[in-house]
Scaffold this motif. Structure first.
Motif, mmCIF file in Angstrom:
data_model
loop_
_atom_site.group_PDB
_atom_site.id
_atom_site.type_symbol
_atom_site.label_atom_id
_atom_site.label_comp_id
_atom_site.label_asym_id
_atom_site.label_seq_id
_atom_site.Cartn_x
_atom_site.Cartn_y
_atom_site.Cartn_z
ATOM 1 N N ALA A 269 0.824 -1.208 0.000
ATOM 2 C CA ALA A 269 0.000 0.000 0.000
ATOM 3 C C ALA A 269 0.860 1.261 0.000
ATOM 4 N N GLY A 273 0.993 4.026 -2.937
ATOM 5 C CA GLY A 273 0.735 5.423 -2.600
ATOM 6 C C GLY A 273 1.851 6.340 -3.056
ATOM 7 N N ALA A 277 1.441 9.322 -5.708
ATOM 8 C CA ALA A 277 1.787 10.695 -5.320
ATOM 9 C C ALA A 277 2.790 11.308 -6.286
#
Length: 308
Positions: A269, A273, A277
């Motif tokens: 995860a 992420g 980003a």
């Protein structure tokens, strides 16, 4: 409907996704202890196949530029990866490789004048932490030479990415990828023969594994990878490489039944992420502007005026 930039990002992501299957193919199909042979049989046949399709040779300065890029992205990278793999646990080597996006971002500020954003630095740090959670084990041990080789490998490919972005390609991604793969394979061949000796007899599974790595994991993957580098900011493209260790772990779970710990799931995860980003800024910056369009996947060269 996806924007052109989003489509380029997704296609570029196919490269590290296929690289993530390399560990599974290597351990299950290929002869053990022959990583340099695998590198040669990935690079040279794939490069020669692409060259046969486009029938375009380098011109002028691109003879030495292709050699430099092929050495950085293929030859030296595979050789350093070999040293790191033999002297370090795979998790430690993967963490060193996860530093590549940060190295690319730093180099791109100097060579490409790309702005180094705080978001990129934080995403890079998160990516390293996420990869560590995914691959690092409590039994990991450090070796100075192995760590140096792993860091040098990450640096080699980071410099290769930035130079591939800086030097305007004189031909299509198919052609320039072919040149780099051939150059890298030729650099790696004598090293493989010196270290590993002559190739062993290959059974049918090994042949199938090498064919997969050459066609899918190298020819297709590197064409999409260099195409994406040409169209995207170097820092954004490099973050996609973090997908490789994630796919390797997920492939082990799906195919080999290897268990996933809560820490590994958290790491997956965190890595996803970090990638989102780092790439979201690229998507936002092109929403109201003309998005970068990758060069078409076909043979033929551009006008000689684009050569630098």
């Amino acid at each position: 409907m996806l924007s052109k930039t989003a489509r380029v990002l997704l296609l570029t992501a196919v490269a590290p996704v296929t690289w993530g299957t390399t560990y599974l193919v290597t351990t299950e199909l290929l002869p053990p202890g022959r990583p340099l042979l695998a590198g040669v049989l990935r690079a040279l046949p794939a490069g020669l196949l692409l060259l046969a399709l486009v029938r375009v040779l380098p011109r002028g300065s691109w003879w030495w530029r292709a050699t430099v890029l092929g050495t950085l992205n293929i030859g030296a990278f595979f050789a350093l990866l070999f040293v790191a793999a033999y002297r370090l646990p795979g998790g430690v080597a993967a963490i060193a490789g996860a530093l590549q996006p940060l190295l690319v971002a730093a180099l791109a500020t100097v060579a490409l004048r790309e702005r180094l954003r705080l978001r990129t630095v934080l995403a890079g740090i998160a990516g390293v932490v996420g990869v560590a959670l995914v691959v690092l084990t409590a039994q990991a041990r450090l070796d100075a030479l192995g760590v140096a080789a792993a860091l040098a490998g990450a640096g080699s490919m980071a410099l290769g990415i930035v130079l591939a972005k800086r030097w305007t390609p004189p031909a299509s991604p198919l052609a320039t990828t072919a040149w780099q793969l051939i150059a890298g394979g030729l650099v790696l061949t004598p090293v493989a023969l010196l270290v590993e000796g002559p190739p062993p007899a290959l059974d049918a599974p090994a042949v199938g594994g090498y064919v997969y790595l050459a066609l899918v994991g190298t020819a297709l993957a590197y064409v999409l990878w260099f195409r994406g580098i040409a169209a995207l900011p170097a820092a954004s493209a490099s973050f996609l490489s973090l997908l490789s260790p994630v796919v390797a772990v997920l492939a082990g779970w799906a195919v080999l039944g290897q268990a996933l710990t809560p820490a590994q799931l958290l790491g997956v995860a965190v890595v996803l992420g970090a990638v989102l980003a780092a790439t979201r800024a690229t998507l936002r910056s092109t929403t109201n502007a003309q998005p970068p369009v990758a060069a078409p996947l076909r043979g033929g060269s551009r006008p000689a005026s684009v050569c630098r």
